[in-house]
Design an enzyme around this catalytic site. Structure first.
Site, PDB file in Angstrom:
ATOM      1  N   CYS A  78       0.830  -0.950  -0.334  1.00 40.52           N
ATOM      2  CA  CYS A  78       0.006  -0.320   0.351  1.00 40.52           C
ATOM      3  C   CYS A  78       0.965   1.937  -0.405  1.00 40.52           C
ATOM      4  O   CYS A  78       0.083   2.615  -0.733  1.00 40.52           O
ATOM      5  CB  CYS A  78      -1.025  -0.029   1.061  1.00 40.52           C
ATOM      6  SG  CYS A  78      -2.187  -1.167   0.901  1.00 40.52           S
TER       7      CYS A  78
ATOM      8  N   HIS B  45      -2.070   8.207   5.089  1.00 41.34           N
ATOM      9  CA  HIS B  45      -2.757   7.560   4.860  1.00 41.34           C
ATOM     10  C   HIS B  45      -3.499   7.049   4.940  1.00 41.34           C
ATOM     11  O   HIS B  45      -4.705   6.931   4.449  1.00 41.34           O
ATOM     12  CB  HIS B  45      -1.354   6.588   5.669  1.00 41.34           C
ATOM     13  CG  HIS B  45      -1.522   4.568   4.764  1.00 41.34           C
ATOM     14  ND1 HIS B  45      -1.453   4.467   3.703  1.00 41.34           N
ATOM     15  CD2 HIS B  45      -1.745   3.553   4.909  1.00 41.34           C
ATOM     16  CE1 HIS B  45      -1.719   3.102   3.163  1.00 41.34           C
ATOM     17  NE2 HIS B  45      -2.230   3.346   4.177  1.00 41.34           N
TER      18      HIS B  45
ATOM     19  N   LYS C 134      -8.756   8.918   1.714  1.00 41.09           N
ATOM     20  CA  LYS C 134      -9.245   7.002   1.614  1.00 41.09           C
ATOM     21  C   LYS C 134     -11.003   8.001   1.903  1.00 41.09           C
ATOM     22  O   LYS C 134     -11.946   6.698   1.731  1.00 41.09           O
ATOM     23  CB  LYS C 134      -8.643   6.381   2.269  1.00 41.09           C
ATOM     24  CG  LYS C 134      -6.763   6.136   1.566  1.00 41.09           C
ATOM     25  CD  LYS C 134      -6.218   5.340   1.968  1.00 41.09           C
ATOM     26  CE  LYS C 134      -5.307   4.881   1.418  1.00 41.09           C
ATOM     27  NZ  LYS C 134      -4.249   6.164   2.215  1.00 41.09           N
TER      28      LYS C 134
ATOM     29  N   HIS D 196      -9.325   2.901  -0.501  1.00 38.21           N
ATOM     30  CA  HIS D 196      -8.235   2.507  -0.790  1.00 38.21           C
ATOM     31  C   HIS D 196      -7.487   2.426  -1.803  1.00 38.21           C
ATOM     32  O   HIS D 196      -7.784   1.328  -2.174  1.00 38.21           O
ATOM     33  CB  HIS D 196      -7.866   1.814   0.503  1.00 38.21           C
ATOM     34  CG  HIS D 196      -6.347   1.549   1.271  1.00 38.21           C
ATOM     35  ND1 HIS D 196      -5.321   2.238   0.212  1.00 38.21           N
ATOM     36  CD2 HIS D 196      -5.528   0.791   1.758  1.00 38.21           C
ATOM     37  CE1 HIS D 196      -3.889   1.697  -0.148  1.00 38.21           C
ATOM     38  NE2 HIS D 196      -4.377   1.013   1.660  1.00 38.21           N
TER      39      HIS D 196
ATOM     40  N   PHE E  72       1.384  -3.244   3.982  1.00 42.35           N
ATOM     41  CA  PHE E  72       1.589  -4.867   5.017  1.00 42.35           C
ATOM     42  C   PHE E  72       2.857  -5.155   4.778  1.00 42.35           C
ATOM     43  O   PHE E  72       3.615  -4.495   3.619  1.00 42.35           O
ATOM     44  CB  PHE E  72       0.884  -5.576   3.709  1.00 42.35           C
ATOM     45  CG  PHE E  72      -0.427  -5.138   4.682  1.00 42.35           C
ATOM     46  CD1 PHE E  72      -1.909  -5.639   5.644  1.00 42.35           C
ATOM     47  CD2 PHE E  72      -1.614  -7.050   3.716  1.00 42.35           C
ATOM     48  CE1 PHE E  72      -2.433  -5.026   6.130  1.00 42.35           C
ATOM     49  CE2 PHE E  72      -2.756  -6.487   4.308  1.00 42.35           C
ATOM     50  CZ  PHE E  72      -2.945  -6.608   5.511  1.00 42.35           C
TER      51      PHE E  72
END
Lengths: 380, 427
Positions: free
Chosen positions: B177, B317, B349, B354, B413
């Site tokens: 991401c 984020h 977002k 996302h 991740f």
């Protein structure tokens, strides 16, 4: 800034053995490659040898979180860090950067088969798919599939946390991983990298991709350079290769010894047409390997065996390599795709460090796109 | 000839001369900016495939671009092309099909999808239960040759590189991401080391299909508050319960400042700094002490030659997952201190979902437009403040402000943390 760059550690595993020494030994002895002719007939694969994973991945819980391609990569990365004397050096590992060349992870073959068996019988196949996937996929499977999770697992198992990037794109990902690492060290943007990749060929889902376009060699076993007359093709191989690449000043300061000097890495991706691979390799050779010394030199070629392109590479090597030894790494461990080029560089570095040669060129030609060349030399 | 412009570390300055964007809110900067600053949501009920049996039935898909039959690499490629056309067109650089620099493109990892597996199974059927041997038999029929190209990891990058005529070997990358931010970071580095005068940096992701949605769902990462769809993504709210998948693409033309000046290009802003730090705590969770995210934020600000006090807006984020938003707030508070309580921060977002691989690039475009227009897009759906997160999230309504320096965060991740600092002026 224009710094000298050393390779200070390599780690490798493939069908030819565990560790770079085993690979050099196989090369010296001219051992026949290990081939599995049966598991995926009519296709062949070069299956990886038994790997003592616990030596590099001590925690069973970590091993359970990974699929084969990740375990192979984490294992080889650990060997490279060991060889470079960086294992357990938390401070340096915390600054070590990573560029990993990777594809994607494997699937749950049984679940896929059951769903595909049921689908034509189902009145509502889309709904059935949702239901089966929701109930049958292991939640952690995703983490064994994501491309950047080889790097993620290397961070977790070995503590490499300086930053990590994963490049994708088959063979060329391995070439560009080393090229970017080299360029960043050379320019003083970074001091040290762990670079490499891994591949599990013993997977029907990867064979499937290449089978659709008839790229897989399905005749009796033949060496890479002898396949073109029969339509060409490659035999995928399982394995992994990682390199520790460092600025010489930084390596010297910590008392590390070089296996070899990394003089240059070049890559390009001109549109493929007849003669384009030869022209691209020629141009890169002129740029970075002009003074190559064949009498004390060696070439490690990552040629796949794909029709046309391997023949073009062969003709360039015939003109350029002169009396130098030319090793086709595909004849040792098959075609490992992303790690094929790093593996060639690892072998070249090890052979230089043994004093077998003074000068080495490594080539990588993607079966579909991209060409790369590296130049290495012996450090006195 | 005047002496070349350099940043505080003596490196070439990296200017931005072109921006392009596609999201569920529309195609192009104009439509996207109007929607983002009006607080519109692109999240809707999924219509691309049946949702029976799914816990999450919404996403911010891009449905106005047809990739029929749907296939993630096809949609991802088409969105990248459109974002690229807009960015390169705005930059007015090179000649059509002759972009004078490399391509760095963040693409979703490709994989064969279910319609393709089904077709192969059908072609290879032998009356027995289907296994991968059946699929391989289907593959051998030779009917699926064009799919081979579709499912190679390097195909989208090469096609985009050919279209724009970028130079050298294009790089396809993934840092989960944070991929979009990494593509910009690679471009910045290439310009700073003098290897390139310009770079085309992109992120694209059009991968909302049943299995991709279910995978995130099984990790309990997605919001299940499906009704109303536009209310599901609520970054920093107390009732946030996961992210909403989104699709989109963005392209950024980076250029050596002197190169841009010499050709009289309009300068849209600068990428002043990049920070990156790996986290080895867990495959999906970040270190409880937030140290890696803190290091990435500090790294970006330091690389920009700034101090934390200089940051006057954070493009978060802000995924709307319980974990991310808490950790992001913690990391920011550690670096910016008490002052963070009054520094505006908002999450795109909340509106576009996302966009995963594309997010860092999409948010870079939004960050640069924030600087250019002096208007901060809001965090929508902020109705239940989380007392544990003391932030000025620009709730629900856009705000006018003089923004000089933007920090844009991307976390992913696999322990990926990448932060960028943008400005309107060269340092």
């Amino acid at each position: 800034m224009d710094r000298e760059i050393w390779i200070t550690g390599v780690g490798m595993v493939s069908s030819a053995g565990v560790g770079v020494a085993a690979h050099l030994e196989a090369l010296k002895n001219g051992d026949a490659p290990r081939v599995d002719n049966d598991s995926f007939a009519p296709y062949r694969v070069h299956p990886v040898v038994a790997v003592p994973f616990e030596q590099q991945i001590p925690k069973k819980a970590d091993q359970r979180q990974m699929e084969a391609w990740q375990k192979l990569g984490v294992f080889a990365a650990g060997m490279a860090l060991d060889a470079a004397g960086l294992k357990g050096d938390a401070e340096r590992l915390g600054r070590l950067e990573m560029i990993v060349a990777a594809g994607g992870g494997e699937r749950d073959y049984a679940v896929d088969g059951q769903i595909l068996t049921q689908a034509p019988l189902s009145e509502h196949p889309a709904e059935m798919l949702n239901e089966r996937l929701m109930s049958d996929i292991r939640p952690t499977m995703f983490l064994a599939q994501l491309s950047n999770l080889l790097a993620g697992n290397i961070s977790i198992v070995h503590g490499v946390t300086g930053g990590s990037r994963t490049f994708m794109g088959e063979e060329q990902a391995g070439v560009d991983a080393l090229r970017i690492a080299e360029a960043r060290i050379r320019a003083g943007q970074a001091d040290a990298f762990l670079v490499g990749g891994s591949y599990n060929a013993e997977r029907p889902d990867v064979l499937l991709i290449y089978a659709m376009a008839d790229y897989l060699w399905a005749r009796d076993y033949a060496p890479v350079m002898e396949r073109d007359a029969h339509g060409g093709g490659f035999i995928l191989g399982s394995g992994a290769a990682f390199l520790v690449v460092e600025a010489a000043d930084v390596a010297r300061a910590r008392g590390a010894k070089p296996l070899a000097r990394l003089d240059a890495v070049a890559s390009d991706m001109p549109a493929r047409k007849s003669g384009s691979v030869a022209a691209s390799l020629d141009s890169m050779w002129d740029r970075i390997a002009k003074g190559f010394n064949p009498s004390r030199g060696v070439v490690f070629s990552g040629a796949s065996g794909a029709a046309g392109v391997t023949a073009e590479e062969q003709s360039v090597l015939a003109q350029r390599a002169g009396e130098a030894a030319v090793h086709i790494t595909g004849d040792l461990f098959g075609h490992m795709v992303e790690p094929q080029f790093p593996a060639g560089v690892a072998l070249a570095a090890a052979a230089l460090s043994e004093g077998w040669y003074d000068d080495a060129v490594v080539t990588g030609v993607g079966h579909r796109r991209g060409e790369g060349t590296a130049r290495l030399s012996r450090v006195d | 000839m005047t002496s070349p412009h350099r940043d505080r570390a003596g490196r070439p300055l990296v200017a931005v001369t072109g921006l392009g964007i596609v999201t569920s809110l529309g195609e192009g900067k104009e439509d996207n900016w109007a929607a983002l600053t009006a607080g519109h949501s692109g999240v809707k009920r999924l219509s691309r495939f049946p949702v029976a049996g799914l816990k999450t039935t919404i996403a911010a898909t891009v449905d106005f671009i047809k990739a029929e039959p749907f296939c993630a690499p096809a949609l991802s490629q088409e969105m990248a092309m459109r974002a690229g056309v807009e960015a390169v067109g705005q930059a007015g650089i090179g000649a059509p099909g002759d972009f004078p620099g490399p391509l760095f493109i963040a693409v979703p990892p490709v994989e064969m999808e279910w319609p393709h597996r089904r077709a192969l199974a059908e072609a290879g059927a032998n009356g027995e239960d289907v296994t991968y041997a059946t699929l391989l038999a289907g593959a051998r029929t030779g009917k699926f040759r064009e799919w081979y190209e579709l499912f190679l990891f390097g195909t989208v990058a090469e096609n985009v590189a050919r279209r724009f005529g970028t130079k050298g070997s294009p790089i396809s990358l993934s840092t989960a991401c944070s991929s979009g931010a990494t593509s910009i970071q690679l471009g910045v580095e290439a310009i700073r080391r003098g290897e390139a005068q310009a770079a085309l940096c992109m992120g694209t992701d059009g991968s909302v299909h049943p299995e991709s949605l279910i995978r995130f769902s099984l990790l309990s990462a997605l919001s299940t508050q499906n009704d109303p769809p536009e209310g599901a993504s609520k970054p920093f709210s107390k009732n946030r319960d996961g992210f909403v998948m989104g699709e989109g693409a963005a392209a950024v033309v980076l250029e050596d400042y002197d190169h841009a000046l010499a050709r009289g290009a309009r300068i849209l802003g600068f990428v002043l700094g990049c920070g990156e730090k790996g986290d080895n705590f867990h495959r999906t969770r970040s270190s409880p002490d937030g140290a890696p995210a803190i290091a990435a934020i500090e790294g970006a600000i330091h690389d920009a030659g700034l101090s934390p006090d200089d940051i006057d807006y954070v493009n978060a984020h802000g995924t709307s997952t319980p974990e991310n938003d808490k950790m992001e707030a913690l990391g920011l508070a550690s670096v910016l201190g008490e002052r963070m309580k009054s520094v505006p921060i908002s999450s795109n977002k909340s509106m576009v979902g996302h966009t995963l691989t594309a997010a860092g690039a999409v948010e870079a475009v939004a960050s640069l437009m924030t600087i250019a227009t002096g208007r901060i897009p809001p965090t929508i759906n902020y109705n239940v403040p989380d007392p544990a997160i003391e932030l000025d999230v620009v709730p629900n309504v856009a705000r006018d402000a003089n923004v000089r320096y933007v920090l844009s965060n991307s976390f992913g991740f696999g322990g990926q943390n990448t932060c960028l600092v943008f400005s309107g002026e060269p340092g």
